[in-house]
Design an enzyme around this catalytic site. Structure first.
Site, short mmCIF file in Angstrom:
data_model
loop_
_atom_site.label_atom_id
_atom_site.label_comp_id
_atom_site.label_asym_id
_atom_site.label_seq_id
_atom_site.Cartn_x
_atom_site.Cartn_y
_atom_site.Cartn_z
N ASN A 10 27.28 28.71 -27.79
CA ASN A 10 26.14 29.24 -27.04
C ASN A 10 26.15 28.65 -25.64
O ASN A 10 25.78 27.49 -25.44
CB ASN A 10 24.84 28.90 -27.77
CG ASN A 10 23.61 29.42 -27.05
OD1 ASN A 10 23.71 30.20 -26.10
ND2 ASN A 10 22.44 28.99 -27.49
N LYS A 12 24.27 29.37 -23.22
CA LYS A 12 22.91 29.35 -22.67
C LYS A 12 22.93 29.91 -21.24
O LYS A 12 23.73 30.79 -20.95
CB LYS A 12 22.31 27.95 -22.78
CG LYS A 12 22.32 27.43 -24.22
CD LYS A 12 21.54 26.16 -24.41
CE LYS A 12 21.59 25.72 -25.86
NZ LYS A 12 20.79 24.50 -26.10
N HIS A 95 16.42 31.35 -31.35
CA HIS A 95 16.77 30.02 -30.87
C HIS A 95 15.50 29.26 -30.48
O HIS A 95 14.54 29.85 -29.99
CB HIS A 95 17.72 30.12 -29.67
CG HIS A 95 18.37 28.82 -29.33
ND1 HIS A 95 17.74 27.84 -28.60
CD2 HIS A 95 19.61 28.32 -29.63
CE1 HIS A 95 18.55 26.81 -28.47
NE2 HIS A 95 19.68 27.07 -29.08
N GLU A 97 14.72 27.51 -28.07
CA GLU A 97 14.28 27.67 -26.67
C GLU A 97 13.52 28.98 -26.49
O GLU A 97 12.62 29.06 -25.65
CB GLU A 97 15.50 27.59 -25.76
CG GLU A 97 16.09 26.19 -25.71
CD GLU A 97 17.58 26.15 -25.39
OE1 GLU A 97 18.14 25.05 -25.47
OE2 GLU A 97 18.16 27.21 -25.09
N GLU A 165 19.11 24.33 -36.59
CA GLU A 165 19.17 23.52 -35.38
C GLU A 165 17.92 22.64 -35.28
O GLU A 165 16.87 23.10 -34.83
CB GLU A 165 19.26 24.41 -34.13
CG GLU A 165 20.52 25.25 -34.08
CD GLU A 165 20.81 25.73 -32.68
OE1 GLU A 165 21.95 25.55 -32.22
OE2 GLU A 165 19.90 26.27 -32.03
N GLY A 171 20.68 19.02 -27.31
CA GLY A 171 20.82 18.54 -25.94
C GLY A 171 20.44 17.09 -25.74
O GLY A 171 20.42 16.60 -24.61
N SER A 211 23.61 19.02 -31.45
CA SER A 211 24.48 18.17 -30.63
C SER A 211 25.84 17.91 -31.30
O SER A 211 26.33 16.77 -31.34
CB SER A 211 23.79 16.84 -30.30
OG SER A 211 22.71 17.06 -29.42
#
Length: 248
Positions: A10, A12, A95, A97, A165, A171, A211
Site C-alpha cells: 500500500n 498510500k 483502511h 486511515e 492492521e 507507521g 509495520s
C-alpha cells in the site's frame, strides 16, 4: 487446500511517476516466488501507469479506495468500473486511515465492499483496533464488529482478503509479536467460522499489517493463521522484495 501467501504493498499518498517506475522495474527484475501472490497499490493517478509498466503478469494492481456507485456527481471519488478499466484487479477498503481520518463507518465500508465485489474487484478488507481499544481488551470486539458489518451483506468471501492492521502499529515501527498476531488471527478466523462456516473460514486469507519490514517478516513464518502481509512504508523501498521473498 493451502492458502496462497499474499503480499500487498500500500503506497498510500506517496510516489511520483519516477519513483513508481523504479519500484515496478525492481519488481520486474526480481526473482519472486511463484507461491506468493503480489499486489501493489499506488495512488489512483498511477494505477494505469503501474499496470502498463508491469511485465510479470502474476503481479496485480489495487486501488486504495472505491466509492459504492458506478458513476455520478461524486466529485473526487473513484468508481469500481473505472478501477477495472484502468487495469486494477483489487481494491483496499476499510483502511484505518479511511475509518479514522475520513470517518468512514463500518456500514459504509460494507456498502463499498458489496459494490466492489459486484463489479469484479477483489477486496482487501482492513480491520483493526486503536491503541486505547487494545489497552482495554477490545481488540476482538472491534475486529468482529467491523467484520460483521460486511458479513451482514456478503455471504461469499472467496474474493475477499482480510488485512488485520492494529492501528497502534501502523507507521510507528511497533509490531505485534508473532505470538500475539497469531493469537488475534486465530480468533478472527474462529469468528469467521462461527458466522460463515468452517469451510469458508478455512479458505479466507488473513494478512498482518502492522509495520512489517524486511527484518521482521520472517518472524511470522511459523504462524499458521498469518497468510501474508499488507505492507505500508516498506513497500516503497527495496526491502519490499525481501518481504515477498521472506515466506518459506
Amino acid at each position: 487446500m493451502a492458502r496462497k501467501f499474499f503480499v500487498g504493498g500500500n503506497f498510500k499518498m506517496n510516489g511520483s511517476m519516477a519513483s513508481i517506475k523504479k519500484i515496478v522495474e525492481d519488481l520486474n527484475d526480481a526473482d519472486l516466488p511463484s507461491d506468493v501472490e503480489v499486489v501493489i497499490s499506488p495512488p489512483a493517478l498511477y494505477i494505469h501507469y503501474a499496470k502498463d509498466l508491469l511485465k510479470n503478469p502474476e503481479i496485480k494492481v489495487a486501488a486504495q479506495n472505491a466509492f459504492p456507485k458506478s458513476s455520478g456527481a461524486y466529485t473526487g471519488e473513484i468508481a469500481a468500473p473505472q478501477i477495472k478499466d484502468a487495469g486494477a484487479d483489487w481494491v483496499i477498503l476499510g483502511h484505518s486511515e479511511r475509518r479514522t481520518i475520513i470517518k468512514e463507518s463500518d456500514e459504509f465500508v460494507a456498502e463499498k465492499t458489496v459494490h466492489a465485489l459486484e463489479n469484479g474487484l477483489g477486496v482487501i478488507l482492513c480491520i483493526g483496533e486503536l491503541l486505547e481499544e487494545r489497552d482495554t481488551g477490545m481488540t476482538l470486539v472491534v475486529c468482529n464488529r467491523q467484520l460483521d458489518a460486511v458479513i451482514d451483506k456478503v455471504k461469499d468471501w472467496s474474493n475477499i482478503v482480510i488485512a488485520y492492521e492494529p492501528v497502534w502499529a501502523i507507521g510507528t515501527g511497533l509490531a505485534a509479536t508473532p505470538e500475539d498476531a497469531q493469537s488475534t488471527h486465530a480468533e478472527i478466523r474462529q469468528h469467521l467460522a462461527e458466522k460463515l462456516g468452517e469451510d469458508q473460514a478455512s479458505k479466507i486469507r488473513i494478512l498482518y499489517g502492522g509495520s512489517v519490514n524486511g527484518k521482521n517478516a520472517k518472524s511470522f513464518n511459523a504462524c499458521p493463521d498469518i497468510d501474508g502481509y499488507l505492507v505500508g512504508g516498506a513497500s516503497l523501498k527495496p526491502e519490499f522484495i525481501d518481504i515477498i521473498n521472506s515466506h518459506e
